[in-house]
Design a protein around this motif. Structure first.
Motif, PDB file in Angstrom:
ATOM      1  N   ARG A  86       0.734  -1.170  -0.133  1.00  0.00           N
ATOM      2  CA  ARG A  86       0.144  -0.301   0.076  1.00  0.00           C
ATOM      3  C   ARG A  86       0.836   1.364  -0.160  1.00  0.00           C
ATOM      4  N   GLN A  87       0.253   2.359   0.124  1.00  0.00           N
ATOM      5  CA  GLN A  87       0.835   3.906  -0.232  1.00  0.00           C
ATOM      6  C   GLN A  87       1.015   4.385   0.950  1.00  0.00           C
ATOM      7  N   TYR A  88       1.838   5.082   1.462  1.00  0.00           N
ATOM      8  CA  TYR A  88       1.961   5.783   2.995  1.00  0.00           C
ATOM      9  C   TYR A  88       1.816   7.283   2.337  1.00  0.00           C
ATOM     10  N   VAL A  89       1.457   8.422   3.256  1.00  0.00           N
ATOM     11  CA  VAL A  89       1.776   9.832   2.849  1.00  0.00           C
ATOM     12  C   VAL A  89       2.617  10.156   3.165  1.00  0.00           C
ATOM     13  N   GLY A  90       3.277  10.940   2.106  1.00  0.00           N
ATOM     14  CA  GLY A  90       4.664  11.317   2.731  1.00  0.00           C
ATOM     15  C   GLY A  90       4.411  13.349   3.375  1.00  0.00           C
ATOM     16  N   ASP A  91       3.567  14.057   3.253  1.00  0.00           N
ATOM     17  CA  ASP A  91       3.175  14.945   3.403  1.00  0.00           C
ATOM     18  C   ASP A  91       1.981  15.518   3.629  1.00  0.00           C
ATOM     19  N   PHE A  92       1.398  15.526   4.622  1.00  0.00           N
ATOM     20  CA  PHE A  92      -0.178  16.294   4.339  1.00  0.00           C
ATOM     21  C   PHE A  92      -0.261  17.497   5.100  1.00  0.00           C
ATOM     22  N   THR A  93      -0.837  18.802   4.304  1.00  0.00           N
ATOM     23  CA  THR A  93      -0.431  20.374   4.840  1.00  0.00           C
ATOM     24  C   THR A  93      -2.213  21.065   4.893  1.00  0.00           C
ATOM     25  N   LEU A  94      -2.424  21.092   5.683  1.00  0.00           N
ATOM     26  CA  LEU A  94      -4.215  21.726   5.700  1.00  0.00           C
ATOM     27  C   LEU A  94      -3.673  23.136   6.579  1.00  0.00           C
ATOM     28  N   ASP A  95      -4.169  24.147   5.547  1.00  0.00           N
ATOM     29  CA  ASP A  95      -4.615  25.622   5.872  1.00  0.00           C
ATOM     30  C   ASP A  95      -5.261  26.123   6.241  1.00  0.00           C
ATOM     31  N   LEU A  96      -5.841  25.987   7.715  1.00  0.00           N
ATOM     32  CA  LEU A  96      -6.907  26.289   8.227  1.00  0.00           C
ATOM     33  C   LEU A  96      -7.229  27.824   8.224  1.00  0.00           C
ATOM     34  N   ASN A  97      -6.178  28.686   7.307  1.00  0.00           N
ATOM     35  CA  ASN A  97      -6.651  29.694   7.344  1.00  0.00           C
ATOM     36  C   ASN A  97      -7.953  30.376   6.420  1.00  0.00           C
ATOM     37  N   ALA A  98      -8.011  29.364   5.634  1.00  0.00           N
ATOM     38  CA  ALA A  98      -9.452  29.693   4.722  1.00  0.00           C
ATOM     39  C   ALA A  98      -9.941  28.071   4.199  1.00  0.00           C
ATOM     40  N   CYS A  99      -9.744  27.760   5.981  1.00  0.00           N
ATOM     41  CA  CYS A  99     -10.854  26.279   5.327  1.00  0.00           C
ATOM     42  C   CYS A  99     -12.254  27.396   5.395  1.00  0.00           C
ATOM     43  N   ILE A 100     -13.420  26.686   5.097  1.00  0.00           N
ATOM     44  CA  ILE A 100     -15.075  26.647   5.195  1.00  0.00           C
ATOM     45  C   ILE A 100     -15.918  25.750   6.237  1.00  0.00           C
ATOM     46  N   TYR A 101     -15.224  24.635   6.427  1.00  0.00           N
ATOM     47  CA  TYR A 101     -15.279  23.681   7.142  1.00  0.00           C
ATOM     48  C   TYR A 101     -16.049  22.628   6.952  1.00  0.00           C
ATOM     49  N   CYS A 102     -16.477  22.310   5.365  1.00  0.00           N
ATOM     50  CA  CYS A 102     -17.486  22.361   4.816  1.00  0.00           C
ATOM     51  C   CYS A 102     -17.962  21.065   5.039  1.00  0.00           C
ATOM     52  N   GLU A 103     -16.982  20.469   5.386  1.00  0.00           N
ATOM     53  CA  GLU A 103     -16.521  18.589   5.678  1.00  0.00           C
ATOM     54  C   GLU A 103     -16.381  17.264   4.308  1.00  0.00           C
ATOM     55  N   ASP A 129       0.295  29.362  12.829  1.00  0.00           N
ATOM     56  CA  ASP A 129      -0.169  28.368  14.140  1.00  0.00           C
ATOM     57  C   ASP A 129      -1.143  27.864  13.243  1.00  0.00           C
ATOM     58  N   LEU A 130      -1.761  28.284  12.334  1.00  0.00           N
ATOM     59  CA  LEU A 130      -3.088  27.905  11.156  1.00  0.00           C
ATOM     60  C   LEU A 130      -3.285  26.829  10.740  1.00  0.00           C
ATOM     61  N   VAL A 131      -1.775  26.761   9.998  1.00  0.00           N
ATOM     62  CA  VAL A 131      -1.368  25.513   9.066  1.00  0.00           C
ATOM     63  C   VAL A 131      -1.271  24.295   9.870  1.00  0.00           C
ATOM     64  N   LEU A 132      -1.951  23.001   9.638  1.00  0.00           N
ATOM     65  CA  LEU A 132      -1.954  22.287  10.274  1.00  0.00           C
ATOM     66  C   LEU A 132      -0.985  21.619   9.575  1.00  0.00           C
ATOM     67  N   THR A 133       0.362  20.827  10.118  1.00  0.00           N
ATOM     68  CA  THR A 133       1.356  19.937   9.164  1.00  0.00           C
ATOM     69  C   THR A 133       0.925  18.558   9.922  1.00  0.00           C
ATOM     70  N   MET A 134       1.686  17.803   9.524  1.00  0.00           N
ATOM     71  CA  MET A 134       0.469  16.299   9.470  1.00  0.00           C
ATOM     72  C   MET A 134       1.361  16.103  10.909  1.00  0.00           C
ATOM     73  N   ASP A 135       1.827  16.418  11.050  1.00  0.00           N
ATOM     74  CA  ASP A 135       2.177  16.158  12.847  1.00  0.00           C
ATOM     75  C   ASP A 135       0.874  16.874  13.833  1.00  0.00           C
ATOM     76  N   LYS A 136       0.910  17.569  13.267  1.00  0.00           N
ATOM     77  CA  LYS A 136      -0.293  18.815  14.350  1.00  0.00           C
ATOM     78  C   LYS A 136      -1.233  17.833  13.693  1.00  0.00           C
ATOM     79  N   LEU A 137      -1.518  17.382  12.613  1.00  0.00           N
ATOM     80  CA  LEU A 137      -3.181  16.262  12.428  1.00  0.00           C
ATOM     81  C   LEU A 137      -3.217  14.990  13.492  1.00  0.00           C
ATOM     82  N   TYR A 138      -2.001  13.993  13.301  1.00  0.00           N
ATOM     83  CA  TYR A 138      -1.981  13.150  13.837  1.00  0.00           C
ATOM     84  C   TYR A 138      -1.826  13.337  15.625  1.00  0.00           C
ATOM     85  N   ALA A 139      -1.756  14.012  15.816  1.00  0.00           N
ATOM     86  CA  ALA A 139      -1.559  15.054  17.402  1.00  0.00           C
ATOM     87  C   ALA A 139      -3.254  15.111  18.250  1.00  0.00           C
TER      88      ALA A 139
END
Lengths: 189, 399
Positions: A86-103, A129-139
């Protein structure tokens, strides 16, 4: 005189509201109860074998209306738990600054890897601080400490067009699914 | 030469293209910019007022300060993404915006929406109508009231009551603004267990407190003096400008798409829209008060009759390309708290994944078009009341 009496009557309404219970909370010190489906910050989860569930299929990256998710594919290797490739994720970044929480990212995830938390994100003093990196997401998965309501499987169950209907006939052949859009968990070698 | 400016009436219409030099050769008039950042314009709307003393001689409206290019953005996004961003169009009633674009997509895609989803959509739309009108009433109190007419108090009370509706939405969909609870073919979130135990008390409280609000504002002589006969829109002007919703019904246009062209589940219940004939600020306010009561009645009907079954007629959305519409064009109109929200969709962009063109007909823009006609002849203080009574939302007017 009419003006005076009307003012008195309006003041009586104000007086009535004066004795009603307070409906606001002192926010940073008290927090109001959130509903079961309340959706706020994000988390990446591990699957039942304890491995990172994300397979870097990039569906969430493509469906995000604000284009805030960046997924970098990682290495493909044999899973230690299941023995399948299977494949694993290398890096995952989610920028909450512009997120509209649409699910929508939760809605499309084929492996239930991304979920939303009921705990609101902590406000930061810097935009970084609002950019969720992969470490923050797993935390976040560990910090949430309470079951998040929605993941893709539960949402799909809820939206099943046959839900609640009496199944009188066997499953009819489903319309041609968009096969290329739902990558399997085991990519072809 | 003596020209006098009187408030608009059917006999003596105001000329919105009045030549100011002709009216006042000595150039004594004062130019006042109301907005775009003025709180009374309910958003970023600029009105250029030309004043003779305190009487407005000419008014020119300049919309466009909140233009975000939503229609152009929709040509780039996929169908499944559009409904997530369209919430921001009319930011006072996001739930109904979602329904509008979804109905257009479903009409072209030929998707059958299950009955439970139709009833649930109608129920949510009625809740959203109550919440939207509560904002309109509260902010109108702020516009006319000051301290005596109950202005700021009514504003706070209305927002407090609206919180209960938002809590209901939060319980259902998990969000207070970007619900994203509709999908092409139905709804995404089903009603949680015990939802009606939360909904029904909220409706009762809102109705009881609405009586207090009426006692505080409508029966108040200060309020009557400020609103009665102010900003009259006669029926012919309303028809000519295309006013719909409470503003049109206050002028005597008995038209409501919920009753006249039923969509969702409105064909199965009787809708009784409030109609008044005066066309002034008071009539518009009272129309909204009556509509809250009517919406609460409808919401109870929809909640009691919510049928069992699935909430989505199509397979769940599992990817950005799950909705494909090759070609076709359609117009869908539905009744928002402000009026008729039209969506004209031409499919066929981006290999069937995006619209070729999505045109939105915002009711607020048509309401703002009446400003050059009804403002002249009134005092400057009445201009605030008239703007507030029109209840424009610049988010949808400018898009």
């Amino acid at each position: 005189m009419k003006y005076f009496l009307d003012a008195i009557r309006a003041m009586l309404v104000t007086l009535k509201n004066f004795f009603r219970p307070v409906e606001t909370v002192r926010f940073p010190f008290e927090k109001r109860e959130r509903g079961e489906r309340y959706r706020s910050s994000f988390a990446l989860v591990h699957d039942e074998h304890g491995e990172e569930a994300c397979i870097a299929c990039k569906l969430c990256e493509r469906i995000c209306p604000s284009e805030i998710i960046t997924v970098v594919g990682g290495e493909k290797k044999l899973s230690e738990a299941t023995g399948k490739k299977r494949q694993y994720v290398g890096d995952f970044t989610l920028d909450l600054n512009a997120c509209i929480y649409c699910e929508l990212c939760v809605q499309v995830c084929p492996v239930d890897a991304i979920v939303m938390c009921r705990v609101p994100e902590v406000p930061g003093f810097f935009r970084e601080d609002l950019v969720l990196t992969m470490d923050k997401l797993y935390a976040n998965e560990a910090a949430a400490n309470e079951p998040t309501w929605a993941n893709a499987t539960k949402l799909w169950e809820m939206q099943d067009p046959k839900r609640g209907l009496v199944e009188a006939e066997p499953d009819e052949p489903a319309p041609e699914p968009a096969a290329s859009e739902t990558p399997s968990t085991e990519p072809a070698t | 030469m003596s020209l006098s400016i009187q408030p608009y009436s059917a006999e003596q219409p105001v000329n919105p293209y009045l030549d100011v030099d002709l009216y006042d050769p000595d150039a004594d008039l004062m130019v006042l910019n109301l907005g775009p950042q003025h709180p009374s314009t309910h958003g970023v709307f600029r009105v250029k007022l030309i004043l003779d003393g305190e009487v407005i001689v000419k008014a020119i409206g300049y919309p466009g300060y909140l233009h975000r290019g939503v229609e152009k953005l929709c040509e780039k996004l996929n169908y499944s993404n559009i409904k997530a961003i369209i919430d921001k169009n009319d930011y006072i009633s996001p739930m109904i915006n979602e329904q509008a674009v979804n109905m257009a997509f479903e009409k072209l895609a030929g998707v059958e929406v299950p009955r439970r989803a139709l009833w649930l959509r109608s129920l949510l739309a009625e809740f959203q109508r109550i919440a939207s009108h509560l904002i309109a009433l509260g902010t109108f109190g702020l516009d006319v009231g000051g301290a005596l007419g109950g202005g700021a108090s009514a504003f706070m009370y209305c927002f407090r009551d609206r919180e209960m509706i938002l809590d209901v939405f939060e319980e259902l969909s998990g969000c207070r603004f970007h619900y994203n609870t509709h999908c092409v073919g139905g709804n995404r979130h089903d009603v949680p267990a015990g939802w009606d135990r939360m909904v029904l008390p909220a409706l009762e409280v809102i109705e009881a407190r609405l009586d207090e609000l009426v006692d505080m504002m409508v029966n108040n002589q200060v309020f009557v003096d400020r609103t009665q006969g102010v900003g009259v829109i006669p029926k012919n002007l309303a028809l000519g400008l295309g006013l719909t919703g409470p503003n049109g019904r206050a002028s005597g246009i008995d038209c409501d798409l919920r009753r006249d062209a039923p969509y969702n589940a409105y064909g199965e219940v009787e809708v009784r829209p409030a109609v008044r004939s005066a066309g002034d600020c008071q009539a518009r306010f009272l129309c909204r008060v009556d509509e809250i009561r009517e919406s609460a009645r409808l919401a109870r009907l929809f909640l009691a009759g919510l049928p069992e079954g699935p909430i989505s007629g199509t397979k769940p959305n599992k990817g950005p390309t799950s909705v494909k519409i090759k070609e076709g064009r359609c117009y869908v109109g539905l009744s928002t708290p402000r009026g008729e929200l039209g969506t004209y969709l031409i499919a066929g962009g981006n290999k069937g994944l995006s619209p070729y063109r999505l045109k939105i007909r915002p009711p607020s823009l048509h309401h703002l078009a009446s400003i050059p006609y009804i403002l002249p002849g009134n005092n400057l203080s009445d201009a605030i009341a008239i703007l507030g009574s029109l209840d424009p939302v610049m988010g949808e007017a400018d898009r």
